[in-house]
Design an enzyme around this catalytic site. Structure first.
Site, PDB file in Angstrom:
ATOM      1  N   ALA A 253      60.984  33.058  26.998  1.00  0.00           N
ATOM      2  CA  ALA A 253      61.116  34.304  27.764  1.00  0.00           C
ATOM      3  C   ALA A 253      62.197  34.147  28.827  1.00  0.00           C
ATOM      4  O   ALA A 253      62.403  33.052  29.352  1.00  0.00           O
ATOM      5  CB  ALA A 253      59.787  34.635  28.426  1.00  0.00           C
TER       6      ALA A 253
ATOM      7  N   GLY B 243      58.382  30.894  24.386  1.00  0.00           N
ATOM      8  CA  GLY B 243      58.492  31.952  23.374  1.00  0.00           C
ATOM      9  C   GLY B 243      59.414  31.573  22.224  1.00  0.00           C
ATOM     10  O   GLY B 243      59.262  32.089  21.122  1.00  0.00           O
TER      11      GLY B 243
ATOM     12  N   GLU C 164      57.201  29.777  20.007  1.00  0.00           N
ATOM     13  CA  GLU C 164      56.245  30.739  19.441  1.00  0.00           C
ATOM     14  C   GLU C 164      56.893  31.575  18.326  1.00  0.00           C
ATOM     15  O   GLU C 164      56.247  31.897  17.333  1.00  0.00           O
ATOM     16  CB  GLU C 164      55.699  31.651  20.547  1.00  0.00           C
ATOM     17  CG  GLU C 164      54.778  30.896  21.509  1.00  0.00           C
ATOM     18  CD  GLU C 164      54.224  31.805  22.585  1.00  0.00           C
ATOM     19  OE1 GLU C 164      55.032  32.296  23.402  1.00  0.00           O
ATOM     20  OE2 GLU C 164      53.005  32.034  22.609  1.00  0.00           O
TER      21      GLU C 164
ATOM     22  N   GLU D 227      54.364  26.645  29.282  1.00  0.00           N
ATOM     23  CA  GLU D 227      53.876  27.759  30.108  1.00  0.00           C
ATOM     24  C   GLU D 227      52.918  27.345  31.218  1.00  0.00           C
ATOM     25  O   GLU D 227      52.959  27.892  32.320  1.00  0.00           O
ATOM     26  CB  GLU D 227      53.202  28.831  29.225  1.00  0.00           C
ATOM     27  CG  GLU D 227      54.180  29.700  28.450  1.00  0.00           C
ATOM     28  CD  GLU D 227      54.626  29.107  27.128  1.00  0.00           C
ATOM     29  OE1 GLU D 227      54.364  27.907  26.888  1.00  0.00           O
ATOM     30  OE2 GLU D 227      55.225  29.842  26.325  1.00  0.00           O
TER      31      GLU D 227
HETATM   32  N1  COA Z   1      65.302  32.273  31.180  1.00  0.00           N
HETATM   33  C1  COA Z   1      66.417  32.650  31.836  1.00  0.00           C
HETATM   34  N2  COA Z   1      67.506  31.870  31.952  1.00  0.00           N
HETATM   35  C2  COA Z   1      67.459  30.666  31.362  1.00  0.00           C
HETATM   36  C3  COA Z   1      66.341  30.214  30.651  1.00  0.00           C
HETATM   37  C4  COA Z   1      65.211  31.081  30.570  1.00  0.00           C
HETATM   38  N3  COA Z   1      64.129  30.751  29.887  1.00  0.00           N
HETATM   39  N4  COA Z   1      66.597  28.973  30.175  1.00  0.00           N
HETATM   40  C5  COA Z   1      67.842  28.668  30.585  1.00  0.00           C
HETATM   41  N5  COA Z   1      68.354  29.694  31.313  1.00  0.00           N
HETATM   42  C6  COA Z   1      69.651  29.756  31.991  1.00  0.00           C
HETATM   43  C7  COA Z   1      69.692  28.786  33.148  1.00  0.00           C
HETATM   44  O1  COA Z   1      69.043  29.322  34.286  1.00  0.00           O
HETATM   45  C8  COA Z   1      71.169  28.631  33.323  1.00  0.00           C
HETATM   46  O2  COA Z   1      71.682  29.745  34.022  1.00  0.00           O
HETATM   47  P1  COA Z   1      72.739  29.542  35.239  1.00  0.00           P
HETATM   48  O3  COA Z   1      73.995  29.048  34.541  1.00  0.00           O
HETATM   49  O4  COA Z   1      72.862  30.919  35.807  1.00  0.00           O
HETATM   50  O5  COA Z   1      72.145  28.521  36.145  1.00  0.00           O
HETATM   51  C9  COA Z   1      71.710  28.690  31.907  1.00  0.00           C
HETATM   52  O6  COA Z   1      70.673  29.310  31.125  1.00  0.00           O
HETATM   53  C10 COA Z   1      71.973  27.323  31.338  1.00  0.00           C
HETATM   54  O7  COA Z   1      70.778  26.551  31.467  1.00  0.00           O
HETATM   55  P2  COA Z   1      70.780  24.988  31.817  1.00  0.00           P
HETATM   56  O8  COA Z   1      69.397  24.603  32.220  1.00  0.00           O
HETATM   57  O9  COA Z   1      71.894  24.691  32.760  1.00  0.00           O
HETATM   58  O10 COA Z   1      71.163  24.396  30.382  1.00  0.00           O
HETATM   59  P3  COA Z   1      70.750  22.976  29.779  1.00  0.00           P
HETATM   60  O11 COA Z   1      71.555  22.867  28.525  1.00  0.00           O
HETATM   61  O12 COA Z   1      70.845  21.906  30.787  1.00  0.00           O
HETATM   62  O13 COA Z   1      69.188  23.130  29.383  1.00  0.00           O
HETATM   63  C11 COA Z   1      67.233  24.211  28.471  1.00  0.00           C
HETATM   64  C12 COA Z   1      68.787  24.073  28.422  1.00  0.00           C
HETATM   65  C13 COA Z   1      66.882  25.364  27.541  1.00  0.00           C
HETATM   66  C14 COA Z   1      66.604  22.903  28.003  1.00  0.00           C
HETATM   67  C15 COA Z   1      66.816  24.504  29.932  1.00  0.00           C
HETATM   68  O14 COA Z   1      67.599  25.580  30.415  1.00  0.00           O
HETATM   69  C16 COA Z   1      65.373  24.869  30.100  1.00  0.00           C
HETATM   70  O15 COA Z   1      64.518  24.012  30.110  1.00  0.00           O
HETATM   71  N6  COA Z   1      65.100  26.179  30.304  1.00  0.00           N
HETATM   72  C17 COA Z   1      63.757  26.646  30.637  1.00  0.00           C
HETATM   73  C18 COA Z   1      63.005  26.972  29.375  1.00  0.00           C
HETATM   74  C19 COA Z   1      61.552  27.314  29.662  1.00  0.00           C
HETATM   75  O16 COA Z   1      60.884  26.753  30.495  1.00  0.00           O
HETATM   76  N7  COA Z   1      61.098  28.283  28.874  1.00  0.00           N
HETATM   77  C20 COA Z   1      59.707  28.653  28.882  1.00  0.00           C
HETATM   78  C21 COA Z   1      59.540  30.055  29.277  1.00  0.00           C
HETATM   79  S1  COA Z   1      57.819  30.392  29.364  1.00  0.00           S
END
Ligand code: COA
Length: 309
Positions: A115, A160, A163, A183
């Site tokens: 999400a 998600g 999921e 989550e």
């Molecule tokens: N929602 C909104 N934005 C997200 C996102 C999410 N779920 N996941 C990543 N982004 C955004 C980051 O905030 C970042 O934005 P910014 O450039 O404005 O700071 C951009 O995407 C790049 O993310 P970053 O974390 O720098 O990339 P990464 O390659 O180091 O890591 C992930 C990628 C996906 C592993 C990491 O972003 C992550 O763990 N995201 C959270 C996922 C999560 O917890 N999802 C569960 C939702 S219930």
């Protein structure tokens, strides 16, 4: 684009008459020489900024790819992407020529980050409620498609994102896959089917551990616990998924649909009623032209040509 590159390379190998494979798009001008040579992949008009629908053609017609493309947010599912996903799967559900679907990402090292947590922060509780219900019903729509669905997971499939992959029939991971339902770390629970689909796939005990801890597991671990069907070297999930899609695409289309129905609906029933369902699904095949074609092809020692009739 990386996914498309892998796909085009792989398609080139599959269609032996063609010296070189490329694709055309309704969005790409025909004077672009890179794209004008062969017509093997058709891009649909964009469903949303971040979801693209490709219908493969020629020897691969019947294979459909839903491609996630929101690099700036690592394919996080915001409202626009959610609408695009919904539209894509509604279109596929109504397309009688579709035989198998692949869900893939063109963002390197990410399948889907779940999400959109930035949009979520601005939502009221009631908006979150509507969003999560829409997400859950969209994933149910994927699960209820009559044709097989394959999630192509290179990199992170979180929340998600996982999921969505769980609502597919098959999951193909690259070795760099990273899967988790994080989550509870955000003081919520997986709300788009994760608490129900994960235990059905890997068992209650493992599902509880993964959901309680939010731990990230790699592609190999996912395969060991039955969460992924294959774990292949990095970058090879797309060609592996395409290989499987092609195998499915050559089978009797109604038989594939009936097999999916018998398994999905039967598993929720007691054995007696499940076997009745199997009988019902088998009966549906008895009067098909494809069944006779399968027998004729066997007798004539040739490959069958199925029409879905
Ligand atoms: N929602 C909104 N934005 C997200 C996102 C999410 N779920 N996941 C990543 N982004 C955004 C980051 O905030 C970042 O934005 P910014 O450039 O404005 O700071 C951009 O995407 C790049 O993310 P970053 O974390 O720098 O990339 P990464 O390659 O180091 O890591 C992930 C990628 C996906 C592993 C990491 O972003 C992550 O763990 N995201 C959270 C996922 C999560 O917890 N999802 C569960 C939702 S219930």
């Amino acid at each position: 684009m990386a996914a498309l590159t892998a796909l085009t390379r792989s398609l080139g190998q599959h269609c032996p008459k063609r010296s070189r494979f490329s694709f055309v798009s309704q969005n790409i001008p025909s004077h672009n020489s890179r794209f004008q040579t062969l017509r093997t992949l058709i891009l649909e008009p964009s469903l949303s900024q971040s979801v693209k629908l490709h219908r493969l053609s020629d020897c691969d017609s019947g294979i459909v790819e839903v491609n996630l493309d929101r690099p700036e947010a690592k394919n996080a599912i915001g409202n626009d992407m959610l609408r695009g996903l919904r539209r894509a799967f509604e279109d596929i559900g109504q397309d009688s020529s579709a035989r198998v679907v692949m869900i893939s990402s063109s963002v390197p090292k990410v399948f889907c980050a779940g999400a959109d947590l930035k949009e979520r922060k601005k939502m009221t509780a009631s908006e979150v409620h509507s969003y999560v219900n829409y997400l859950r019903s969209t994933f149910s729509l994927i699960e209820e498609l009559q044709i097989p669905t394959i999630a192509v997971i290179e990199g992170a499939a979180l929340g998600g994102g996982l999921e969505m992959a769980l609502s597919c029939d098959l999951r193909i991971c690259g070795e760099n896959a990273l899967l988790a339902l994080p989550e509870t770390g955000l003081a919520i629970i997986p709300g788009a089917g994760g608490t129900q689909r994960l235990p059905r796939l890997v068992g209650k005990s493992i599902a509880k551990e993964l959901i309680f801890t939010g731990r990230r597991i790699g592609g190999k671990d996912a395969m060991t616990i039955g969460l992924a069907n294959y774990c292949v070297p990095c970058g090879e999930a797309q060609p592996k998924a395409l290989e499987i899609a092609r195998e499915i695409n050559q089978k009797g289309p109604i038989a594939i649909r009936m097999a999916k129905r018998a398994i999905n609906e039967g598993i929720e029933r007691d054995m007696v009623s499940a076997l009745d369902l199997e009988e019902e699904c088998y009966e549906r095949l008895l009067d098909t032209k494809d069944r006779l074609e399968g027998l004729a092809a066997f007798a004539e020692k040739r490959k069958p040509t199925y029409t879905g009739e």
